[in-house]
Design an enzyme around this catalytic site. Structure first.
Site, PDB file in Angstrom:
ATOM      1  N   SER A  56     -37.416   6.378  -6.754  1.00  0.00           N
ATOM      2  CA  SER A  56     -36.362   6.991  -7.584  1.00  0.00           C
ATOM      3  C   SER A  56     -36.105   6.087  -8.793  1.00  0.00           C
ATOM      4  CB  SER A  56     -35.077   7.132  -6.773  1.00  0.00           C
ATOM      5  OG  SER A  56     -34.541   5.835  -6.508  1.00  0.00           O
ATOM      6  N   ASP A  94     -39.495  10.017  -8.247  1.00  0.00           N
ATOM      7  CA  ASP A  94     -38.616  10.976  -7.565  1.00  0.00           C
ATOM      8  C   ASP A  94     -37.414  11.274  -8.479  1.00  0.00           C
ATOM      9  OD1 ASP A  94     -37.741  12.483  -5.390  1.00  0.00           O
ATOM     10  OD2 ASP A  94     -36.758  10.784  -4.403  1.00  0.00           O
ATOM     11  N   GLY A 235     -34.780  16.414   0.752  1.00  0.00           N
ATOM     12  CA  GLY A 235     -33.696  16.348   1.736  1.00  0.00           C
ATOM     13  C   GLY A 235     -34.144  16.663   3.143  1.00  0.00           C
ATOM     14  N   ASP A 279     -36.350   9.921   3.034  1.00  0.00           N
ATOM     15  CA  ASP A 279     -35.810   8.633   2.616  1.00  0.00           C
ATOM     16  C   ASP A 279     -34.772   8.147   3.628  1.00  0.00           C
ATOM     17  OD1 ASP A 279     -34.840   6.423   1.325  1.00  0.00           O
ATOM     18  OD2 ASP A 279     -34.226   7.432  -0.500  1.00  0.00           O
TER      19      ASP A 279
HETATM   20  P1  13P Z   1     -33.378  12.595   2.625  1.00  0.00           P
HETATM   21  O1  13P Z   1     -32.088  12.024   2.130  1.00  0.00           O
HETATM   22  O2  13P Z   1     -33.136  13.761   3.522  1.00  0.00           O
HETATM   23  O3  13P Z   1     -34.267  11.587   3.226  1.00  0.00           O
HETATM   24  O4  13P Z   1     -34.146  13.198   1.345  1.00  0.00           O
HETATM   25  C1  13P Z   1     -34.897  12.374   0.502  1.00  0.00           C
HETATM   26  C2  13P Z   1     -35.340  13.064  -0.745  1.00  0.00           C
HETATM   27  O5  13P Z   1     -35.301  14.254  -0.905  1.00  0.00           O
HETATM   28  C3  13P Z   1     -35.876  12.213  -1.816  1.00  0.00           C
HETATM   29  O6  13P Z   1     -36.133  12.934  -2.979  1.00  0.00           O
HETATM   30  O1  G3H Z   2     -33.298  11.939  -3.420  1.00  0.00           O
HETATM   31  C1  G3H Z   2     -32.877  10.801  -3.519  1.00  0.00           C
HETATM   32  C2  G3H Z   2     -33.561   9.699  -2.827  1.00  0.00           C
HETATM   33  O2  G3H Z   2     -33.137   9.602  -1.496  1.00  0.00           O
HETATM   34  C3  G3H Z   2     -33.415   8.414  -3.598  1.00  0.00           C
HETATM   35  O3  G3H Z   2     -32.137   7.906  -3.540  1.00  0.00           O
HETATM   36  O4  G3H Z   2     -31.444   7.346  -5.887  1.00  0.00           O
HETATM   37  O5  G3H Z   2     -30.450   6.178  -3.877  1.00  0.00           O
HETATM   38  O6  G3H Z   2     -32.790   5.701  -4.573  1.00  0.00           O
HETATM   39  P1  G3H Z   2     -31.677   6.715  -4.522  1.00  0.00           P
HETATM   40 ZN    ZN Z   3     -34.843  14.554  -3.394  1.00  0.00          ZN
END
Ligand code: 13P
Ligand code: G3H
Ligand code: ZN
Length: 333
Positions: A56, A94, A235, A279
């Site tokens: 991310s 991401d 997600g 994640d």
């Molecule tokens: P989770 O929070 O469900 O792991 O989703 C991660 C995600 O979509 C990262 O883009």
């Molecule tokens: O979709 C989001 C990911 O879980 C990344 O989260 O922005 O806290 O790194 P973050």
């Molecule tokens: Zn996401």
């Protein structure tokens, strides 16, 4: 300009095409530190699974963009050292939120980017996504777009509010933007609190909370409009109750954390969903292990003694996802 090809990485095009045909999905695991990266590479190598290393904007800032590029290059070398002759590893941005960020990632070794224009009015989302695609494709970098809004990170208003993808828009969006894959909203959301207990029913046999169903009819309608087009699910953590219990028993406080049942994700992986984002489950595995060690061994202060077990637990989690949820094991011999 640093090309991902020089780092030994691949883009998503071929792996998605194979995943759709084969009825499995590619894991997209977020990472921001060495232990997560080691665990992902070890799991993908042992299971011979193609893998997407997902970063991310926040993770990139945390790890440092230059260091991250070398970590990705190191990941390929590490996989080879572990015996994976032709590693299929993608470095993916991401939730890219601007053309400039996507361009910077493309110029610094990413093989795939997501431009998340899902909050924008439709025409603005189309224009921004197309701009990123036009730049990325010059370098054979693949692009993920998004239609529909997930709760959580993408919608800071409330954790249970989302807008499902409108299947009527997907042909126009894919055609006009030229994107390589499409993230859709069917009721999943980011983080460890995807549903409230009030939204769930209780399984009389196991006593487990069962969330409200995902909108598989939306996924079906999207697949009908765009046959064979790569679909992405964000997600998609399952929020394992064992980890939540360990965290709560060792000084943590995660009340009523609820995720997506793994059977539902398995069903999605068999369809045109060919990338599944995880994640939170890795964060939970790491936190549960570290909390347990701290609680059981208060005198311990060597980070290797708590990050090491955390790394082992994450490796176990990643292997479980690859083999039992996504079905991507053995697909990258
Ligand atoms: P989770 O929070 O469900 O792991 O989703 C991660 C995600 O979509 C990262 O883009
Ligand atoms: O979709 C989001 C990911 O879980 C990344 O989260 O922005 O806290 O790194 P973050
Ligand atoms: Zn996401």
């Amino acid at each position: 300009m640093v090309s991902y090809k020089d780092l030994g990485l691949v883009n998503t095009r071929e792996m998605f095409a194979k995943a759709i045909k084969g009825g499995y999905a590619i894991p997209a695991f977020n990472f921001n530190n060495m232990e997560q990266l080691q665990a992902i590479i070890k799991a993908a190598t042992d299971e011979k699974s193609p893998v997407i290393l997902q970063v991310s904007k926040g993770a990139r800032n945390y790890a440092n963009a230059t260091l991250l590029r070398y970590m990705a290059q190191g990941a390929v070398a590490y996989a080879k050292e572990l015996g994976w002759e032709h590693p299929q590893i993608v470095l993916h941005l991401d939730h890219g939120d601007s053309f400039e960020l996507c361009k910077d990632c493309i110029d610094n070794g990413f093989s795939s980017v997501m431009i998340d224009g899902s909050h924008l009015p439709y025409e603005e989302n189309v224009a921004l996504t197309k701009k990123v695609v036009d730049y990325a494709h010059q370098y054979d970098v693949t692009v993920e777009g998004e239609l529909g809004v997930l709760a959580g990170v993408e919608d800071e208003v409330s954790s249970d509010h989302h807008t499902y993808t409108d299947p009527e828009e997907v042909i126009d969006f894919a055609t006009r933007t030229g994107c390589d894959s499409l993230a859709i909203s069917i009721g999943t959301s980011h983080g460890a609190y995807k549903f409230t207990p009030a939204q769930c029913t209780r399984d009389p046999k196991t006593g487990k909370l069962i969330p409200p169903p995902l909108a598989f009819e939306v996924l079906d309608a999207v697949m009908e409009k765009l046959p064979g087009f790569p679909i992405v699910l964000h997600g998609s953590s399952s929020v394992p109750q064992e980890y939540v219990d360990i965290i709560n028993a060792n000084g943590g406080k995660l009340p009523d954390a609820i995720g997506i049942p793994e059977e539902w994700l398995r069903k999605a992986a068999e369809s045109a969903v060919c990338k599944i984002n995880i994640d939170s489950d890795s964060r939970l595995a790491m936190t549960a292990t570290v909390r347990k060690v701290f609680n059981e061994k208060p005198g311990e202060f060597d980070p290797r003694k708590y990050l090491g077990p955390a790394r082992d637990e994450m490796e176990k989690l990643y292997k479980h996802k690859i083999v039992n949820v996504l079905g991507s094991n053995g697909k990258a011999e």
